[in-house]
Design a protein around this motif. Structure first.
Motif, PDB file in Angstrom:
ATOM      1  N   LEU A   8      92.335 -47.515  -0.315  1.00 47.49           N
ATOM      2  CA  LEU A   8      93.029 -48.427  -1.221  1.00 47.49           C
ATOM      3  C   LEU A   8      92.513 -48.251  -2.653  1.00 47.49           C
ATOM      4  N   PHE A   9      91.216 -48.089  -2.792  1.00 52.98           N
ATOM      5  CA  PHE A   9      90.598 -47.872  -4.101  1.00 52.98           C
ATOM      6  C   PHE A   9      91.167 -46.605  -4.750  1.00 52.98           C
ATOM      7  N   ASN A  10      91.199 -45.511  -3.989  1.00 55.02           N
ATOM      8  CA  ASN A  10      91.718 -44.246  -4.514  1.00 55.02           C
ATOM      9  C   ASN A  10      93.209 -44.315  -4.825  1.00 55.02           C
ATOM     10  N   HIS A  11      93.941 -45.036  -4.030  1.00 63.60           N
ATOM     11  CA  HIS A  11      95.388 -45.149  -4.247  1.00 63.60           C
ATOM     12  C   HIS A  11      95.698 -45.785  -5.600  1.00 63.60           C
ATOM     13  N   ASN A  12      94.786 -46.640  -6.079  1.00 64.60           N
ATOM     14  CA  ASN A  12      95.041 -47.380  -7.316  1.00 64.60           C
ATOM     15  C   ASN A  12      94.249 -46.882  -8.521  1.00 64.60           C
ATOM     16  N   LEU A  13      93.273 -45.998  -8.306  1.00 64.70           N
ATOM     17  CA  LEU A  13      92.545 -45.423  -9.425  1.00 64.70           C
ATOM     18  C   LEU A  13      93.432 -44.436 -10.187  1.00 64.70           C
ATOM     19  N   PRO A  14      93.164 -44.197 -11.489  1.00 60.66           N
ATOM     20  CA  PRO A  14      93.891 -43.153 -12.225  1.00 60.66           C
ATOM     21  C   PRO A  14      93.673 -41.786 -11.580  1.00 60.66           C
ATOM     22  N   GLN A  15      94.547 -40.851 -11.880  1.00 56.79           N
ATOM     23  CA  GLN A  15      94.511 -39.522 -11.265  1.00 56.79           C
ATOM     24  C   GLN A  15      93.216 -38.766 -11.549  1.00 56.79           C
ATOM     25  N   ASP A  16      92.584 -39.053 -12.691  1.00 56.24           N
ATOM     26  CA  ASP A  16      91.387 -38.304 -13.058  1.00 56.24           C
ATOM     27  C   ASP A  16      90.082 -38.980 -12.634  1.00 56.24           C
ATOM     28  N   ILE A  17      90.176 -39.974 -11.718  1.00 53.72           N
ATOM     29  CA  ILE A  17      88.993 -40.583 -11.101  1.00 53.72           C
ATOM     30  C   ILE A  17      89.224 -40.624  -9.595  1.00 53.72           C
ATOM     31  N   ARG A  18      88.219 -40.223  -8.821  1.00 51.69           N
ATOM     32  CA  ARG A  18      88.344 -40.254  -7.364  1.00 51.69           C
ATOM     33  C   ARG A  18      87.051 -40.776  -6.746  1.00 51.69           C
ATOM     34  N   ALA A  19      87.182 -41.725  -5.831  1.00 51.82           N
ATOM     35  CA  ALA A  19      86.042 -42.199  -5.046  1.00 51.82           C
ATOM     36  C   ALA A  19      85.899 -41.307  -3.813  1.00 51.82           C
ATOM     37  N   VAL A  20      84.692 -40.824  -3.565  1.00 49.10           N
ATOM     38  CA  VAL A  20      84.502 -39.868  -2.468  1.00 49.10           C
ATOM     39  C   VAL A  20      83.717 -40.448  -1.299  1.00 49.10           C
ATOM     40  N   ASN A  21      82.980 -41.540  -1.545  1.00 46.49           N
ATOM     41  CA  ASN A  21      82.167 -42.078  -0.459  1.00 46.49           C
ATOM     42  C   ASN A  21      81.783 -43.522  -0.770  1.00 46.49           C
ATOM     43  N   ILE A  22      81.627 -44.321   0.279  1.00 43.76           N
ATOM     44  CA  ILE A  22      81.127 -45.686   0.136  1.00 43.76           C
ATOM     45  C   ILE A  22      80.185 -45.977   1.293  1.00 43.76           C
ATOM     46  N   GLN A  23      79.074 -46.626   0.994  1.00 46.85           N
ATOM     47  CA  GLN A  23      78.141 -47.033   2.048  1.00 46.85           C
ATOM     48  C   GLN A  23      77.507 -48.362   1.673  1.00 46.85           C
ATOM     49  N   GLU A  24      77.200 -49.164   2.692  1.00 52.03           N
ATOM     50  CA  GLU A  24      76.532 -50.433   2.444  1.00 52.03           C
ATOM     51  C   GLU A  24      75.043 -50.177   2.238  1.00 52.03           C
ATOM     52  N   VAL A  25      74.451 -50.868   1.268  1.00 48.94           N
ATOM     53  CA  VAL A  25      73.012 -50.786   1.019  1.00 48.94           C
ATOM     54  C   VAL A  25      72.443 -52.202   1.056  1.00 48.94           C
ATOM     55  N   ASP A  26      71.111 -52.309   1.145  1.00 51.45           N
ATOM     56  CA  ASP A  26      70.529 -53.654   1.203  1.00 51.45           C
ATOM     57  C   ASP A  26      70.144 -54.134  -0.191  1.00 51.45           C
ATOM     58  N   LYS A  27      69.688 -55.375  -0.263  1.00 47.39           N
ATOM     59  CA  LYS A  27      69.407 -55.992  -1.563  1.00 47.39           C
ATOM     60  C   LYS A  27      68.208 -55.372  -2.266  1.00 47.39           C
ATOM     61  N   LYS A  28      67.386 -54.612  -1.539  1.00 48.80           N
ATOM     62  CA  LYS A  28      66.245 -53.938  -2.163  1.00 48.80           C
ATOM     63  C   LYS A  28      66.692 -52.745  -3.016  1.00 48.80           C
ATOM     64  N   PHE A  29      67.878 -52.229  -2.729  1.00 48.53           N
ATOM     65  CA  PHE A  29      68.371 -51.075  -3.481  1.00 48.53           C
ATOM     66  C   PHE A  29      68.786 -51.516  -4.883  1.00 48.53           C
ATOM     67  N   ASN A  30      68.287 -50.798  -5.885  1.00 53.18           N
ATOM     68  CA  ASN A  30      68.637 -51.069  -7.280  1.00 53.18           C
ATOM     69  C   ASN A  30      69.052 -49.752  -7.910  1.00 53.18           C
ATOM     70  N   ILE A  31      70.320 -49.625  -8.223  1.00 51.65           N
ATOM     71  CA  ILE A  31      70.856 -48.330  -8.642  1.00 51.65           C
ATOM     72  C   ILE A  31      70.237 -47.834  -9.952  1.00 51.65           C
ATOM     73  N   ILE A  32      69.768 -48.755 -10.798  1.00 50.38           N
ATOM     74  CA  ILE A  32      69.131 -48.354 -12.052  1.00 50.38           C
ATOM     75  C   ILE A  32      67.672 -47.955 -11.822  1.00 50.38           C
ATOM     76  N   LYS A  33      66.929 -48.804 -11.099  1.00 49.89           N
ATOM     77  CA  LYS A  33      65.485 -48.585 -10.948  1.00 49.89           C
ATOM     78  C   LYS A  33      65.134 -47.665  -9.778  1.00 49.89           C
ATOM     79  N   HIS A  34      66.057 -47.495  -8.832  1.00 53.05           N
ATOM     80  CA  HIS A  34      65.772 -46.673  -7.665  1.00 53.05           C
ATOM     81  C   HIS A  34      65.500 -45.233  -8.103  1.00 53.05           C
ATOM     82  N   SER A  35      64.444 -44.649  -7.571  1.00 48.96           N
ATOM     83  CA  SER A  35      64.065 -43.280  -7.946  1.00 48.96           C
ATOM     84  C   SER A  35      65.172 -42.307  -7.576  1.00 48.96           C
ATOM     85  N   LYS A  36      65.541 -41.471  -8.536  1.00 44.06           N
ATOM     86  CA  LYS A  36      66.638 -40.536  -8.297  1.00 44.06           C
ATOM     87  C   LYS A  36      66.449 -39.267  -9.116  1.00 44.06           C
ATOM     88  N   ILE A  37      67.024 -38.195  -8.627  1.00 46.46           N
ATOM     89  CA  ILE A  37      67.039 -36.923  -9.350  1.00 46.46           C
ATOM     90  C   ILE A  37      68.487 -36.625  -9.709  1.00 46.46           C
TER      91      ILE A  37
END
Length: 258
Positions: A82-111
């Motif tokens: 449903l998300f992809n059906h309504n997004l503009p053509q030049d944006i595509r969602a490829v994956n979704i997963q549930e995470v817990d409240k400890k996950f912080n997308i800004i502070k979480h260590s990432k490469i």
């Protein structure tokens, strides 16, 4: 009230957007994502938070944002469609997963891995413009490969930060920096040869990779030397690299969360 948290990976062509972050009176990626979420969630409360900013015209193979909801998503596959059906053509969602409240997308260590796609020596087909930078002058690619390797490891990158101040943290580590022939992107209107600068690290400063790429282009043109690059990475250096390579060649290629 219990909250629910989801990590969503998206791809986008950044050429017509003014970067990720919402800004007054311009079209941004976050604006379009939130408009779409507001529509498919039918006005239910939500919040979205990106893993970081990208500049105007920068694209992404794998970007990410966190979605905060007061009610759970019953079927992730149906929601993604449903998300992809309504997004503009030049944006595509490829994956979704549930995470817990400890996950912080800004502070979480990432490469993060960025690539910069470019070619040289000829005027290219206009269709190349959204993702490939064309340098019309000849470049010494072999010398640029040597220059790229100088950025690997821990260095002082103040010369490669746009509008650097005296308060920034400029000691940064580049895990990978290599210049290779492009075998990722192909099209019948692409030039016979094109190249990619691939850079991996835990954090990058404003315009850092585009300044690194600009310096390598200057190296390829003969405007700077390998010794100049070595000196630019020393703490006592006062040189400022000024050539910021065009944004449209830069692509956020991957994000790895620990």
């Amino acid at each position: 009230m219990k909250s629910f948290f989801y990590l969503i990976n998206i791809q986008y062509l950044g050429y017509r957007f003014h970067g990720w972050q919402k800004q007054p009176d311009v079209k941004t990626l976050h604006l379009m994502v939130d408009r779409t979420l507001n529509f498919i969630l039918e006005g239910k409360p939500f919040k979205s938070l990106g893993s970081g900013r990208t500049d105007a015209m920068v694209s992404a193979e794998c970007a990410a944002f966190e979605l905060f909801l007061e009610e759970p998503i019953e079927d992730l596959i149906v929601f993604l469609k449903l998300f992809n059906h309504n997004l503009p053509q030049d944006i595509r969602a490829v994956n979704i997963q549930e995470v817990d409240k400890k996950f912080n997308i800004i502070k979480h260590s990432k490469i993060k891995e960025y690539i910069y796609l470019f070619t040289y020596g000829e005027k290219c087909h206009p269709f190349c413009a959204p993702i490939m930078t064309t340098i019309l002058e000849n470049l010494d690619i072999e010398l640029m490969k040597q220059g790229a390797k100088l950025f690997e490891g821990e260095h002082y990158f103040k010369a490669y930060c746009f509008r650097a101040t005296d308060n920034g943290i400029y000691n940064r580590e580049i895990l990978t920096c290599e210049l290779v022939e492009n075998t990722i992107y192909t099209a019948n209107y692409f030039p016979k040869k094109s190249y990619i600068l691939r850079v991996r690290g835990k954090g990058f400063m404003r315009n850092q990779i585009r300044l690194m790429m600009g310096t390598l282009i200057d190296l390829g043109k003969g405007n700077v030397s390998l010794e100049d690059i070595k000196n630019s990475l020393l703490p006592e250096n006062s040189i400022k690299m000024n050539y910021i390579a065009p944004a449209s060649g830069l692509i956020l290629n991957n994000i790895e969360f620990d």
